[in-house]
Motif scaffolding. Sequence first.
Motif, PDB file in Angstrom:
ATOM      1  N   ASN A  65       0.847  -1.183   0.000  1.00 25.46           N
ATOM      2  CA  ASN A  65       0.000   0.000   0.000  1.00 25.46           C
ATOM      3  C   ASN A  65       0.885   1.237   0.000  1.00 25.46           C
ATOM      4  O   ASN A  65       2.035   1.190   0.421  1.00 25.46           O
ATOM      5  CB  ASN A  65      -0.916  -0.006   1.218  1.00 25.46           C
ATOM      6  N   GLY A  66       0.354   2.360  -0.473  1.00 27.51           N
ATOM      7  CA  GLY A  66       1.135   3.583  -0.519  1.00 27.51           C
ATOM      8  C   GLY A  66       0.269   4.804  -0.669  1.00 27.51           C
ATOM      9  O   GLY A  66      -0.915   4.711  -1.001  1.00 27.51           O
ATOM     10  N   ALA A  67       0.863   5.966  -0.405  1.00 25.53           N
ATOM     11  CA  ALA A  67       0.151   7.234  -0.504  1.00 25.53           C
ATOM     12  C   ALA A  67       1.154   8.339  -0.800  1.00 25.53           C
ATOM     13  O   ALA A  67       2.352   8.201  -0.543  1.00 25.53           O
ATOM     14  CB  ALA A  67      -0.593   7.530   0.783  1.00 25.53           C
ATOM     15  N   VAL A  68       0.639   9.439  -1.348  1.00 22.74           N
ATOM     16  CA  VAL A  68       1.451  10.631  -1.590  1.00 22.74           C
ATOM     17  C   VAL A  68       1.038  11.667  -0.558  1.00 22.74           C
ATOM     18  O   VAL A  68      -0.125  12.050  -0.476  1.00 22.74           O
ATOM     19  CB  VAL A  68       1.240  11.173  -3.020  1.00 22.74           C
ATOM     20  N   GLN A  69       2.010  12.108   0.252  1.00 21.01           N
ATOM     21  CA  GLN A  69       1.767  13.097   1.299  1.00 21.01           C
ATOM     22  C   GLN A  69       2.472  14.391   0.925  1.00 21.01           C
ATOM     23  O   GLN A  69       3.562  14.368   0.355  1.00 21.01           O
ATOM     24  CB  GLN A  69       2.303  12.600   2.649  1.00 21.01           C
ATOM     25  N   LYS A  70       1.867  15.517   1.286  1.00 24.89           N
ATOM     26  CA  LYS A  70       2.491  16.812   1.060  1.00 24.89           C
ATOM     27  C   LYS A  70       3.193  17.241   2.342  1.00 24.89           C
ATOM     28  O   LYS A  70       2.608  17.243   3.411  1.00 24.89           O
ATOM     29  CB  LYS A  70       1.453  17.846   0.660  1.00 24.89           C
ATOM     30  N   ASP A  71       4.484  17.596   2.214  1.00 19.69           N
ATOM     31  CA  ASP A  71       5.285  18.032   3.351  1.00 19.69           C
ATOM     32  C   ASP A  71       5.754  19.453   3.094  1.00 19.69           C
ATOM     33  O   ASP A  71       6.037  19.818   1.950  1.00 19.69           O
ATOM     34  CB  ASP A  71       6.477  17.086   3.534  1.00 19.69           C
ATOM     35  N   ASP A  72       5.821  20.263   4.160  1.00 17.93           N
ATOM     36  CA  ASP A  72       6.228  21.655   3.995  1.00 17.93           C
ATOM     37  C   ASP A  72       7.677  21.777   3.542  1.00 17.93           C
ATOM     38  O   ASP A  72       8.001  22.581   2.672  1.00 17.93           O
ATOM     39  CB  ASP A  72       6.045  22.412   5.316  1.00 17.93           C
ATOM     40  N   GLU A  73       8.571  20.967   4.118  1.00 15.93           N
ATOM     41  CA  GLU A  73       9.993  21.076   3.797  1.00 15.93           C
ATOM     42  C   GLU A  73      10.379  20.267   2.562  1.00 15.93           C
ATOM     43  O   GLU A  73      11.113  20.746   1.709  1.00 15.93           O
ATOM     44  CB  GLU A  73      10.829  20.597   4.984  1.00 15.93           C
ATOM     45  N   ALA A  74       9.885  19.028   2.461  1.00 14.00           N
ATOM     46  CA  ALA A  74      10.340  18.125   1.399  1.00 14.00           C
ATOM     47  C   ALA A  74       9.441  18.138   0.171  1.00 14.00           C
ATOM     48  O   ALA A  74       9.745  17.461  -0.808  1.00 14.00           O
ATOM     49  CB  ALA A  74      10.447  16.703   1.952  1.00 14.00           C
ATOM     50  N   GLY A  75       8.350  18.845   0.187  1.00 11.76           N
ATOM     51  CA  GLY A  75       7.430  18.830  -0.953  1.00 11.76           C
ATOM     52  C   GLY A  75       6.536  17.611  -0.893  1.00 11.76           C
ATOM     53  O   GLY A  75       5.995  17.282   0.155  1.00 11.76           O
ATOM     54  N   GLU A  76       6.386  16.914  -2.010  1.00 13.58           N
ATOM     55  CA  GLU A  76       5.571  15.703  -2.026  1.00 13.58           C
ATOM     56  C   GLU A  76       6.439  14.499  -1.677  1.00 13.58           C
ATOM     57  O   GLU A  76       7.517  14.314  -2.240  1.00 13.58           O
ATOM     58  CB  GLU A  76       4.911  15.514  -3.389  1.00 13.58           C
ATOM     59  N   VAL A  77       5.938  13.683  -0.739  1.00 16.90           N
ATOM     60  CA  VAL A  77       6.668  12.514  -0.254  1.00 16.90           C
ATOM     61  C   VAL A  77       5.800  11.286  -0.500  1.00 16.90           C
ATOM     62  O   VAL A  77       4.601  11.296  -0.213  1.00 16.90           O
ATOM     63  CB  VAL A  77       6.986  12.648   1.250  1.00 16.90           C
ATOM     64  N   ILE A  78       6.400  10.228  -1.043  1.00 20.27           N
ATOM     65  CA  ILE A  78       5.680   8.973  -1.249  1.00 20.27           C
ATOM     66  C   ILE A  78       5.919   8.082  -0.040  1.00 20.27           C
ATOM     67  O   ILE A  78       7.070   7.880   0.368  1.00 20.27           O
ATOM     68  CB  ILE A  78       6.161   8.268  -2.536  1.00 20.27           C
ATOM     69  N   GLN A  79       4.835   7.569   0.551  1.00 24.46           N
ATOM     70  CA  GLN A  79       4.923   6.645   1.677  1.00 24.46           C
ATOM     71  C   GLN A  79       4.462   5.274   1.212  1.00 24.46           C
ATOM     72  O   GLN A  79       3.414   5.149   0.598  1.00 24.46           O
ATOM     73  CB  GLN A  79       4.036   7.096   2.833  1.00 24.46           C
ATOM     74  N   LEU A  80       5.270   4.254   1.536  1.00 22.16           N
ATOM     75  CA  LEU A  80       4.947   2.874   1.186  1.00 22.16           C
ATOM     76  C   LEU A  80       4.980   2.028   2.448  1.00 22.16           C
ATOM     77  O   LEU A  80       5.810   2.256   3.330  1.00 22.16           O
ATOM     78  CB  LEU A  80       5.960   2.318   0.183  1.00 22.16           C
ATOM     79  N   SER A  81       4.093   1.047   2.528  1.00 22.96           N
ATOM     80  CA  SER A  81       4.096   0.172   3.698  1.00 22.96           C
ATOM     81  C   SER A  81       5.168  -0.902   3.530  1.00 22.96           C
ATOM     82  O   SER A  81       5.360  -1.440   2.441  1.00 22.96           O
ATOM     83  CB  SER A  81       2.724  -0.474   3.893  1.00 22.96           C
ATOM     84  N   GLY A  82       5.883  -1.175   4.614  1.00 23.87           N
ATOM     85  CA  GLY A  82       6.937  -2.179   4.590  1.00 23.87           C
ATOM     86  C   GLY A  82       8.283  -1.579   4.242  1.00 23.87           C
ATOM     87  O   GLY A  82       8.399  -0.400   3.898  1.00 23.87           O
ATOM     88  N   ASP A  83       9.309  -2.395   4.334  1.00 24.30           N
ATOM     89  CA  ASP A  83      10.668  -1.969   4.007  1.00 24.30           C
ATOM     90  C   ASP A  83      10.906  -2.207   2.523  1.00 24.30           C
ATOM     91  O   ASP A  83      11.210  -3.315   2.085  1.00 24.30           O
ATOM     92  CB  ASP A  83      11.674  -2.752   4.857  1.00 24.30           C
ATOM     93  N   GLN A  84      10.783  -1.155   1.725  1.00 20.19           N
ATOM     94  CA  GLN A  84      10.885  -1.248   0.266  1.00 20.19           C
ATOM     95  C   GLN A  84      12.087  -0.467  -0.269  1.00 20.19           C
ATOM     96  O   GLN A  84      12.106  -0.078  -1.437  1.00 20.19           O
ATOM     97  CB  GLN A  84       9.606  -0.697  -0.380  1.00 20.19           C
ATOM     98  N   ARG A  85      13.100  -0.239   0.558  1.00 18.64           N
ATOM     99  CA  ARG A  85      14.227   0.619   0.157  1.00 18.64           C
ATOM    100  C   ARG A  85      14.943   0.101  -1.085  1.00 18.64           C
ATOM    101  O   ARG A  85      15.135   0.852  -2.052  1.00 18.64           O
ATOM    102  CB  ARG A  85      15.232   0.749   1.293  1.00 18.64           C
TER     103      ARG A  85
END
Length: 108
Positions: A65-85
């Motif tokens: 699962n994943g989502a796109v979050q808006k952050d003040d410092e980093a801009g748009e950040v993609i969040q993914l569940s689990g360790d997907q590095r």
Amino acid sequence: MTDVQFNNFNAFDDAKDGEGQGEEKVHVRVQQRNGRKCITTVAGLADDLDMKRICKAFKKNFSCNGAVQKDDEAGEVIQLSGDQRTNVQTFLVDQEICLKDSIILHGF
């Protein structure tokens, strides 16, 4: 008492060198939630990329699962569940979104 002078060394001086080249670094981090659960965040992708399409491709290829979050410092950040590095790094290099040298993996 004698004056003690410490070596003035700034560990973040090398980070400033990359800013002049115009090539931004992509930061892939893993954050611990609770217990065994963790979240992978991808920040620093270029502004002209479509984050929602990249997030959708991540979700489909990695079966997570994943989502796109808006952050003040980093801009748009993609969040993914689990360790997907490592998955994110290989995907970004294979799809030629960014170079391997510009991806920094953080975390344990």
